[in-house]
Design an enzyme around this catalytic site. Sequence first.
Site, PDB file in Angstrom:
ATOM      1  N   HIS A 211      -2.267  -5.240   1.538  1.00 39.47           N
ATOM      2  CA  HIS A 211      -3.568  -5.885   1.334  1.00 39.47           C
ATOM      3  C   HIS A 211      -3.292  -7.337   0.977  1.00 39.47           C
ATOM      4  CE1 HIS A 211      -7.483  -7.020  -0.256  1.00 39.47           C
ATOM      5  NE2 HIS A 211      -6.810  -7.586  -1.255  1.00 39.47           N
TER       6      HIS A 211
ATOM      7  N   TYR B 252     -12.965  -2.681  -2.986  1.00 41.46           N
ATOM      8  CA  TYR B 252     -13.467  -2.469  -1.619  1.00 41.46           C
ATOM      9  C   TYR B 252     -14.999  -2.380  -1.606  1.00 41.46           C
ATOM     10  CZ  TYR B 252      -8.742  -1.708   0.257  1.00 41.46           C
ATOM     11  OH  TYR B 252      -7.431  -1.867   0.681  1.00 41.46           O
TER      12      TYR B 252
ATOM     13  N   ARG C 242       2.081  -6.586   9.496  1.00 39.47           N
ATOM     14  CA  ARG C 242       1.445  -5.428  10.133  1.00 39.47           C
ATOM     15  C   ARG C 242       1.899  -5.302  11.590  1.00 39.47           C
ATOM     16  NH1 ARG C 242      -4.586  -6.622   7.608  1.00 39.47           N
ATOM     17  NH2 ARG C 242      -4.388  -5.359   5.717  1.00 39.47           N
TER      18      ARG C 242
ATOM     19  N   ASN D  11      -2.031   0.314   6.852  1.00 33.62           N
ATOM     20  CA  ASN D  11      -1.582  -0.977   7.387  1.00 33.62           C
ATOM     21  C   ASN D  11      -0.724  -1.763   6.398  1.00 33.62           C
ATOM     22  OD1 ASN D  11      -3.636  -1.682   5.680  1.00 33.62           O
ATOM     23  ND2 ASN D  11      -4.940  -2.620   7.234  1.00 33.62           N
TER      24      ASN D  11
ATOM     25  N   LYS E 102       0.814  -1.213   0.000  1.00 34.93           N
ATOM     26  CA  LYS E 102       0.000   0.000   0.000  1.00 34.93           C
ATOM     27  C   LYS E 102       0.859   1.280   0.000  1.00 34.93           C
ATOM     28  CE  LYS E 102      -4.074  -2.004   2.272  1.00 34.93           C
ATOM     29  NZ  LYS E 102      -5.047  -1.861   3.372  1.00 34.93           N
TER      30      LYS E 102
ATOM     31  N   GLU F 268      -9.818 -11.157  -7.315  1.00 45.52           N
ATOM     32  CA  GLU F 268      -8.864 -10.050  -7.169  1.00 45.52           C
ATOM     33  C   GLU F 268      -7.668 -10.221  -8.111  1.00 45.52           C
ATOM     34  OE1 GLU F 268      -7.939  -9.544  -2.997  1.00 45.52           O
ATOM     35  OE2 GLU F 268      -9.967  -8.839  -2.555  1.00 45.52           O
TER      36      GLU F 268
ATOM     37  N   PHE G  35     -15.733   5.639   6.348  1.00 44.94           N
ATOM     38  CA  PHE G  35     -14.310   5.853   6.063  1.00 44.94           C
ATOM     39  C   PHE G  35     -13.941   5.536   4.606  1.00 44.94           C
ATOM     40  CE2 PHE G  35     -14.696   1.561   7.884  1.00 44.94           C
ATOM     41  CZ  PHE G  35     -14.105   0.781   6.890  1.00 44.94           C
TER      42      PHE G  35
END
Length: 159
Positions: A121, A55, A108, A118, A15, A132, A63
């Site tokens: 993914h 997502y 993490r 974090n 990320k 995915e 959020f």
Amino acid sequence: MNFDGINEKTLVLVKPDAIQRGLIGEIIGRFERKGLKMIGIKMMSLDDDLLKNHYSHLADKPFFPSLSKFMKSSPVVAMCYEGLEVVNAVRLLCGITKSREAEAGSIRGDLAMSVSCNVVHASDSVENAKKEVERFFKPEELHDYRKSDYEHVYAEDEK
Ligand code: DAT
Ligand code: MG
């Protein structure tokens, strides 16, 4: 049945927080040391359409806009790994979502403090991993090759 054996695949994203913090090598190193086979890797910038799909389970959350903004704040590194029960193995390596409570030893748990920042993914089920991997990689971006260390990573009855 959802059993792909040693060819099970999962998606990992490094990320934006990890890109900014110079953790790409550290994170990839952990998957290498585990004995996983990388079959695809690329740096890419995510857009709203892709993030809405990726997502979709969070689209209604308050959020979501800040999550989306964060995921677009720099490119990510997308990777596809293969291995026996690799979806579960990679989730364990990554640790739980809330990094400051993630188990020490996990990515993490060792490298992050935040819920949203974090660092990685990882697909959360074999079914979602299939979707995915297809979302992030074209078939020609995934590579089929023999990994010589499989001789030592897996026992005969696991290959
Ligand atoms: P995971 O990434 O562990 O699979 P998830 O799929 O539930 O977790 O959520 C995806 C990402 O969304 C997560 O890595 C960080 C962000 N997120 C989840 N819950 C959040 C919350 N309560 N506040 C802020 N960001 C959150
Ligand atoms: Mg998730």
